[in-house]
Design a protein around this motif. Sequence first.
Motif, PDB file in Angstrom:
ATOM      1  N   GLY A   1      39.727  39.048  43.679  1.00 37.26           N
ATOM      2  CA  GLY A   1      41.403  38.652  43.739  1.00 37.26           C
ATOM      3  C   GLY A   1      41.963  40.472  43.698  1.00 37.26           C
ATOM      4  O   GLY A   1      41.770  41.494  44.492  1.00 37.26           O
ATOM      5  N   PRO A   2      43.203  40.079  43.046  1.00 36.40           N
ATOM      6  CA  PRO A   2      44.540  41.138  43.388  1.00 36.40           C
ATOM      7  C   PRO A   2      43.998  42.683  42.431  1.00 36.40           C
ATOM      8  O   PRO A   2      43.682  42.793  41.586  1.00 36.40           O
ATOM      9  N   PRO A   3      43.794  43.955  43.063  1.00 40.13           N
ATOM     10  CA  PRO A   3      43.775  44.386  42.089  1.00 40.13           C
ATOM     11  C   PRO A   3      44.584  44.441  40.583  1.00 40.13           C
ATOM     12  O   PRO A   3      43.884  45.278  40.249  1.00 40.13           O
ATOM     13  N   SER A   4      45.598  44.175  40.182  1.00 43.96           N
ATOM     14  CA  SER A   4      46.355  44.002  39.196  1.00 43.96           C
ATOM     15  C   SER A   4      45.233  43.725  38.095  1.00 43.96           C
ATOM     16  O   SER A   4      45.485  43.274  37.171  1.00 43.96           O
ATOM     17  N   TYR A   5      44.578  42.902  39.625  1.00 42.47           N
ATOM     18  CA  TYR A   5      42.963  42.505  38.076  1.00 42.47           C
ATOM     19  C   TYR A   5      42.141  43.271  37.472  1.00 42.47           C
ATOM     20  O   TYR A   5      41.580  43.093  37.133  1.00 42.47           O
ATOM     21  N   TRP A   6      41.684  44.454  38.338  1.00 44.23           N
ATOM     22  CA  TRP A   6      40.606  45.019  38.524  1.00 44.23           C
ATOM     23  C   TRP A   6      40.801  46.013  37.270  1.00 44.23           C
ATOM     24  O   TRP A   6      41.860  46.585  36.739  1.00 44.23           O
ATOM     25  N   ASP A   7      39.498  46.204  36.408  1.00 42.72           N
ATOM     26  CA  ASP A   7      39.429  47.190  35.885  1.00 42.72           C
ATOM     27  C   ASP A   7      38.662  48.487  35.795  1.00 42.72           C
ATOM     28  O   ASP A   7      39.011  48.426  38.077  1.00 42.72           O
ATOM     29  N   GLY A   8      38.966  49.978  35.208  1.00 45.65           N
ATOM     30  CA  GLY A   8      38.215  50.890  35.888  1.00 45.65           C
ATOM     31  C   GLY A   8      37.034  51.067  36.767  1.00 45.65           C
ATOM     32  O   GLY A   8      36.926  50.917  37.561  1.00 45.65           O
ATOM     33  N   GLU A   9      36.419  49.502  36.681  1.00 45.92           N
ATOM     34  CA  GLU A   9      34.736  49.228  37.092  1.00 45.92           C
ATOM     35  C   GLU A   9      35.142  48.136  37.097  1.00 45.92           C
ATOM     36  O   GLU A   9      35.412  47.111  36.074  1.00 45.92           O
ATOM     37  N   VAL A  10      35.242  47.337  38.465  1.00 54.72           N
ATOM     38  CA  VAL A  10      35.276  45.555  38.333  1.00 54.72           C
ATOM     39  C   VAL A  10      33.865  45.244  38.883  1.00 54.72           C
ATOM     40  O   VAL A  10      32.569  45.910  39.183  1.00 54.72           O
ATOM     41  N   SER A  11      34.152  44.604  37.506  1.00 56.42           N
ATOM     42  CA  SER A  11      33.179  43.539  37.169  1.00 56.42           C
ATOM     43  C   SER A  11      33.239  42.148  37.903  1.00 56.42           C
ATOM     44  O   SER A  11      33.709  41.879  36.995  1.00 56.42           O
ATOM     45  N   THR A  12      31.903  41.877  38.843  1.00 53.49           N
ATOM     46  CA  THR A  12      32.248  39.926  38.956  1.00 53.49           C
ATOM     47  C   THR A  12      30.218  39.895  38.851  1.00 53.49           C
ATOM     48  O   THR A  12      30.286  41.016  39.612  1.00 53.49           O
ATOM     49  N   GLU A  13      30.336  38.896  39.013  1.00 54.80           N
ATOM     50  CA  GLU A  13      29.103  38.192  39.305  1.00 54.80           C
ATOM     51  C   GLU A  13      28.427  39.115  40.496  1.00 54.80           C
ATOM     52  O   GLU A  13      27.450  39.595  40.348  1.00 54.80           O
TER      53      GLU A  13
END
Length: 309
Positions: A91-103
């Motif tokens: 997904g785009p950077p605007s969706y990323w938190d400080g730590e990117v976490s997806t499965e």
Amino acid sequence: PALVGCGAGMLLAVRMVEGSALLTSVLAGAILMVLFLLPGRKRSPAAPRARLTALPGGVAPVAEFAREEMGSEELAGSVKAHRHHLLVTSGPPSYWDGEVSTEVVDALGEVAVKGSGLRVTACFSDEATCPTVGSDDDLLIFPDMLHVPKLQPDEAAAAARALLAGKPVPRARPLSGRFIFVCCHGARDDRCGACGPQLVAMLRAVVASRDLAGEVHVYACSHVGGHAYAGNVIAFGRRAPLAAGGGAGGAGGAGDGGAKRTRTRVTGDWYGYVTPARCEDIVEALMDDRVVPDLWRGETRVAPAEHIE
């Protein structure tokens, strides 16, 4: 033109006269000589292609490109040693938190522990020509130049373990082209969040101006380390010399008949303190299989100490 027309008319007239074959040949040769001696039209030399140094649309560079720390540190040797860089479309950077976490990111992270030689980063591109457009959870592996589409978490862990074991990665496809990743992780650091998007726009403008769309792909990516060096850029696709023993650097191998030849490998180059005005240098160096020395932080699969050397 008048002289040529006159000569052509004479040739036609002579051809109408019986027994004038020799005279015809002589006149034909004379006309050809006249054509050769006539001054040709002067061609304007092709104008050199202007270098792109300004952002598209006349947008002003953000203030972060002029901050005091720019250029204040030595860059070479600032990249930690690693063997494989695993980038997951997320997904785009605007969706990323400080730590990117997806499965998928989390599954890779469980295998890519400190000291494993694996780096995991999220990435995003909406370019129509990029191999992952419109897809999440695709895995790009560099410098191996591999693409695994639509990973499940268990497949992600299996891919990471295969890399560590030196085994083929299941379902991996070969990647072609060259890839540029720009840290745009604003939730992690304001400098990257400000510099990154403008560098993505500028790099894409340079790629378009050089007719390299479909050959060079530009992605935004999450944290890669070294916020102080923003803008941070990683370029994959340069072919570097491979030593005879299989290591980095140097020439190696022997060709047919005992002649030496240089073997190469694909590598990745890390850059820091990149500004819009230097994006042209990044793309040009990538296509020429060389680096931009004053911006170069280091290279994939090369120890930091070797970068300094």
